[in-house]
Design an enzyme around this catalytic site. Structure first.
Site, PDB file in Angstrom:
ATOM      1  N   ILE A   5       7.567   4.571  -1.254  1.00 46.21           N
ATOM      2  CA  ILE A   5       6.429   5.369  -1.679  1.00 46.21           C
ATOM      3  C   ILE A   5       5.185   4.489  -1.812  1.00 46.21           C
ATOM      4  O   ILE A   5       5.295   3.297  -2.082  1.00 46.21           O
ATOM      5  CB  ILE A   5       6.747   6.118  -2.998  1.00 46.21           C
ATOM      6  CG1 ILE A   5       5.611   7.060  -3.403  1.00 46.21           C
ATOM      7  CG2 ILE A   5       7.146   5.171  -4.098  1.00 46.21           C
ATOM      8  CD1 ILE A   5       5.944   8.032  -4.535  1.00 46.21           C
ATOM      9  N   CYS A   6       4.033   5.105  -1.607  1.00 43.49           N
ATOM     10  CA  CYS A   6       2.728   4.484  -1.792  1.00 43.49           C
ATOM     11  C   CYS A   6       2.481   3.443  -0.697  1.00 43.49           C
ATOM     12  O   CYS A   6       2.396   3.780   0.463  1.00 43.49           O
ATOM     13  CB  CYS A   6       2.625   3.904  -3.203  1.00 43.49           C
ATOM     14  SG  CYS A   6       0.955   3.436  -3.711  1.00 43.49           S
ATOM     15  N   ALA A   7       2.370   2.167  -1.060  1.00 35.92           N
ATOM     16  CA  ALA A   7       2.166   1.103  -0.077  1.00 35.92           C
ATOM     17  C   ALA A   7       3.476   0.596   0.500  1.00 35.92           C
ATOM     18  O   ALA A   7       3.492  -0.066   1.536  1.00 35.92           O
ATOM     19  CB  ALA A   7       1.391  -0.047  -0.721  1.00 35.92           C
ATOM     20  N   TYR A  38       0.307   5.673   1.012  1.00 32.91           N
ATOM     21  CA  TYR A  38      -1.011   5.609   0.380  1.00 32.91           C
ATOM     22  C   TYR A  38      -2.048   5.408   1.477  1.00 32.91           C
ATOM     23  O   TYR A  38      -1.847   4.585   2.382  1.00 32.91           O
ATOM     24  CB  TYR A  38      -1.050   4.457  -0.623  1.00 32.91           C
ATOM     25  CG  TYR A  38      -2.229   4.528  -1.554  1.00 32.91           C
ATOM     26  CD1 TYR A  38      -2.182   5.327  -2.686  1.00 32.91           C
ATOM     27  CD2 TYR A  38      -3.390   3.818  -1.287  1.00 32.91           C
ATOM     28  CE1 TYR A  38      -3.264   5.410  -3.541  1.00 32.91           C
ATOM     29  CE2 TYR A  38      -4.479   3.895  -2.137  1.00 32.91           C
ATOM     30  CZ  TYR A  38      -4.406   4.694  -3.265  1.00 32.91           C
ATOM     31  OH  TYR A  38      -5.485   4.781  -4.107  1.00 32.91           O
TER      32      TYR A  38
END
Length: 177
Positions: A98-100, A119
Site C-alpha cells: 500500500i501507498c509507496a 500513492y
C-alpha cells in the site's frame, strides 16, 4: 500466517488499521520487525513487533504485507525482507502493498501486466504495470492500496480475498464502517 513487515518510518494507519481489521476477521496476522523487535512509525509511534524477521516461517506464510510511508525504501536495504518478497513471488504466495510500497515490488518487475494502485507519484516506479486510481486493487496474487486514506478498503479487500465477501461485510458492519 499473514506477515506485516515493519521498518522505521512505516505509515501508522497502513500497518495498524490493516492489522486490526485482519484480526477482527479472525485471520492469523503478525507484525514483523525487519531491523529488530521495535519499529518507529512515520508519526513517532514505537511498535513492538510480534516477531523479528529471522523468526518468520516461510512455509507457513499465506500473505506478505508491505505498509508504505517514508520507511518503504528500507525494505530494499534488508536482504531478509527482499528474500521474503522473492520467496512469496516464486511460491505464488499473496503479496499486498500500500501507498509507496507497491514501488518496491514494481521495481522487481512483479507488477508488469498487472493492474495496481499506489500513492500518486510512485506509479512511474512500477514499469509495465497498469495503474488505476482506485483505492484498492486485486490482480492475481497482488493486492495494492492507494495510501493511508485507503487502508480500510485495502484491508477489507484482503479479508475478502483470504476468507470471503460475507466475512468482510460482517467486519465492516461490526465496525460501523
Amino acid at each position: 500466517m499473514i506477515y506485516i513487515l515493519l521498518t522505521d518510518g512505516f505509515e501508522d494507519i497502513e500497518a495498524l488499521e490493516v492489522l486490526d481489521i485482519l484480526r477482527r476477521a479472525g485471520l492469523d496476522a503478525k507484525t514483523v520487525g525487519v531491523f529488530g523487535k521495535t519499529a518507529k512509525s512515520s508519526h513517532g509511534v514505537e511498535i513492538f513487533a510480534d516477531i523479528e524477521i529471522n523468526q518468520v516461517k516461510k512455509e507457513s506464510m499465506s500473505m506478505l504485507i508491505l505498509p508504505g510511508g517514508p520507511g518503504h525504501t528500507l525494505y530494499e536495504k534488508s536482504e531478509q525482507a527482499m528474500e521474503l518478497i522473492r520467496y512469496a513471488k516464486e511460491n505464488e504466495i499473496k503479496i499486498s502493498a500500500i501507498c509507496a510500497a507497491p514501488a518496491v515490488i514494481g521495481r522487481l518487475g512483479y507488477l508488469k501486466g498487472k493492474r495496481f494502485t499506489c500513492y500518486p507519484g510512485f506509479e512511474c516506479e512500477c514499469e509495465g504495470g497498469i495503474f488505476t486510481d482506485e483505492k484498492a486493487v486485486k490482480d492475481g496474487t497482488f493486492i495494492t492500496g492507494k495510501g493511508p486514506g485507503a487502508a480500510s478498503e485495502f484491508a477489507f479487500m484482503i479479508v475478502e480475498d483470504m476468507l470471503s465477501r460475507e466475512i468482510s461485510e460482517k467486519v465492516k458492519k461490526d465496525m460501523q464502517y
